[in-house]
Scaffold this motif. Structure first.
Motif, mmCIF file in Angstrom:
data_model
loop_
_atom_site.group_PDB
_atom_site.id
_atom_site.type_symbol
_atom_site.label_atom_id
_atom_site.label_comp_id
_atom_site.label_asym_id
_atom_site.label_seq_id
_atom_site.Cartn_x
_atom_site.Cartn_y
_atom_site.Cartn_z
ATOM 1 N N ALA A 1 35.433 1.783 34.162
ATOM 2 C CA ALA A 1 35.022 1.854 35.571
ATOM 3 C C ALA A 1 36.181 2.304 36.460
ATOM 4 O O ALA A 1 35.996 3.133 37.364
ATOM 5 C CB ALA A 1 34.483 0.510 36.031
ATOM 6 N N HIS B 1 38.843 4.054 35.454
ATOM 7 C CA HIS B 1 39.110 5.455 35.102
ATOM 8 C C HIS B 1 38.138 6.382 35.827
ATOM 9 O O HIS B 1 38.537 7.407 36.403
ATOM 10 C CB HIS B 1 39.006 5.662 33.591
ATOM 11 C CG HIS B 1 38.920 7.095 33.180
ATOM 12 N ND1 HIS B 1 39.990 7.952 33.238
ATOM 13 C CD2 HIS B 1 37.865 7.827 32.732
ATOM 14 C CE1 HIS B 1 39.612 9.158 32.835
ATOM 15 N NE2 HIS B 1 38.327 9.101 32.527
ATOM 16 N N VAL B 2 36.849 6.041 35.818
ATOM 17 C CA VAL B 2 35.832 6.867 36.474
ATOM 18 C C VAL B 2 36.070 6.896 37.974
ATOM 19 O O VAL B 2 35.986 7.950 38.610
ATOM 20 C CB VAL B 2 34.415 6.364 36.129
ATOM 21 C CG1 VAL B 2 33.360 7.037 36.993
ATOM 22 C CG2 VAL B 2 34.125 6.583 34.652
ATOM 23 N N LEU B 3 36.386 5.753 38.559
ATOM 24 C CA LEU B 3 36.640 5.679 39.999
ATOM 25 C C LEU B 3 37.798 6.596 40.398
ATOM 26 O O LEU B 3 37.707 7.356 41.370
ATOM 27 C CB LEU B 3 36.932 4.240 40.410
ATOM 28 C CG LEU B 3 37.260 4.002 41.876
ATOM 29 C CD1 LEU B 3 36.088 4.389 42.752
ATOM 30 C CD2 LEU B 3 37.624 2.542 42.100
ATOM 31 N N SER C 1 39.023 9.178 38.598
ATOM 32 C CA SER C 1 38.748 10.569 38.241
ATOM 33 C C SER C 1 37.684 11.225 39.112
ATOM 34 O O SER C 1 37.844 12.363 39.543
ATOM 35 C CB SER C 1 38.283 10.658 36.783
ATOM 36 O OG SER C 1 39.286 10.198 35.924
ATOM 37 N N SER D 1 32.406 5.356 41.181
ATOM 38 C CA SER D 1 32.039 4.848 39.869
ATOM 39 C C SER D 1 30.595 4.377 39.919
ATOM 40 O O SER D 1 30.271 3.456 40.647
ATOM 41 C CB SER D 1 32.971 3.693 39.461
ATOM 42 O OG SER D 1 32.667 3.247 38.161
ATOM 43 N N THR D 2 29.732 5.057 39.164
ATOM 44 C CA THR D 2 28.317 4.711 39.102
ATOM 45 C C THR D 2 27.922 4.588 37.635
ATOM 46 O O THR D 2 28.630 5.095 36.756
ATOM 47 C CB THR D 2 27.451 5.799 39.769
ATOM 48 O OG1 THR D 2 27.568 7.007 39.009
ATOM 49 C CG2 THR D 2 27.869 6.044 41.215
ATOM 50 N N LEU E 1 27.869 8.087 35.961
ATOM 51 C CA LEU E 1 29.194 8.665 35.703
ATOM 52 C C LEU E 1 29.919 7.900 34.601
ATOM 53 O O LEU E 1 30.612 8.504 33.780
ATOM 54 C CB LEU E 1 30.027 8.687 36.976
ATOM 55 C CG LEU E 1 29.571 9.677 38.045
ATOM 56 C CD1 LEU E 1 30.420 9.529 39.306
ATOM 57 C CD2 LEU E 1 29.628 11.101 37.535
ATOM 58 N N ARG E 2 29.771 6.578 34.573
ATOM 59 C CA ARG E 2 30.397 5.803 33.486
ATOM 60 C C ARG E 2 29.778 6.157 32.142
ATOM 61 O O ARG E 2 30.481 6.253 31.132
ATOM 62 C CB ARG E 2 30.295 4.302 33.775
ATOM 63 C CG ARG E 2 31.208 3.855 34.906
ATOM 64 C CD ARG E 2 31.318 2.345 35.011
ATOM 65 N NE ARG E 2 30.058 1.673 35.274
ATOM 66 C CZ ARG E 2 29.535 1.457 36.483
ATOM 67 N NH1 ARG E 2 30.171 1.885 37.562
ATOM 68 N NH2 ARG E 2 28.394 0.823 36.621
ATOM 69 N N ASP F 1 26.532 10.724 43.196
ATOM 70 C CA ASP F 1 27.294 10.957 41.976
ATOM 71 C C ASP F 1 26.803 12.174 41.198
ATOM 72 O O ASP F 1 27.472 12.630 40.283
ATOM 73 C CB ASP F 1 27.262 9.722 41.081
ATOM 74 C CG ASP F 1 25.855 9.338 40.651
ATOM 75 O OD1 ASP F 1 24.902 9.631 41.399
ATOM 76 O OD2 ASP F 1 25.703 8.735 39.576
#
Length: 194
Positions: A33, A35-37, A39, A43-44, A47-48, A92
């Motif tokens: 989470a 990492h996604v946030l 990048s 973070s959804t 996307l995760r 997202d």
């Protein structure tokens, strides 16, 4: 970075948060989470899920209003469908949809149209018989491809066997390196026999 490397203004808070994460057994989910946030800018779950598949989600949360307008102008066959889909998509998914529209619809259409224009100048007899070919390719191939990818979303496209990650990397990358394509293609082709 890692969650264990996180800093806080009050060390006791950082220790307490880390203890809760470790006790929950969800360290990997939290790492993903974060990492996604970092990048994607958000973070959804979608996307995760795409990131968990290994997809490139860098800047997935950003898009250009100018690119949206350009897509709408180019797609005179069904601008209402493109606009309605874009409005319906979550924040997202908009970055992925816009990039897919540019890379799988607008750019190929312009390239095909320019090539076709050159061909008809070399062979003028084709002009009257085949003048609608670029528009047919756009209406029946490129447009549906763009809409289908946008509707499916980044996570579902990433899940496509053998080509999903390659497609997402192509759509989301600002600059693709040949070595990355070779690596992806080698892995995709190598996994076909398995």
């Amino acid at each position: 970075g890692k969650v264990s490397d996180a800093q806080a203004s009050i060390q006791q808070d950082a220790d307490h948060i880390l203890e809760e994460i470790m006790a929950s057994g969800k360290l990997e989910e939290v790492e993903l989470a974060v990492h996604v946030l970092i990048s994607a800018g958000m973070s959804t779950p979608s996307l995760r899920a795409a990131a968990a598949e290994g997809a490139n989600i860098v800047n997935a949360g950003s898009w250009s209003f100018g690119a949206v307008c350009f897509i709408l102008m180019m797609w005179v066959e069904h601008p209402a469908a493109v606009f309605a889909l874009f409005v319906w998509l979550g924040p997202d998914q908009k970055g992925f949809a816009v990039s897919a529209g540019i890379k799988f619809a607008v750019a190929p259409y312009i390239a095909f149209w320019l090539i076709w224009f050159g061909v008809t100048k070399l062979f003028p007899e084709m002009t009257m018989l085949w003048f609608c070919v670029p528009d047919c390719v756009a209406a029946f191939l490129l447009g549906p491809l763009m809409l289908g990818m946008a509707f499916a979303g980044v996570a579902n496209v990433a899940r496509l066997p053998h080509i999903g990650l390659l497609l997402v990397d192509f759509v989301m990358s600002k600059d693709l390196k040949v070595s990355k394509w070779r690596f992806c293609c080698k892995n995709s082709i190598g996994s076909l026999g398995n």
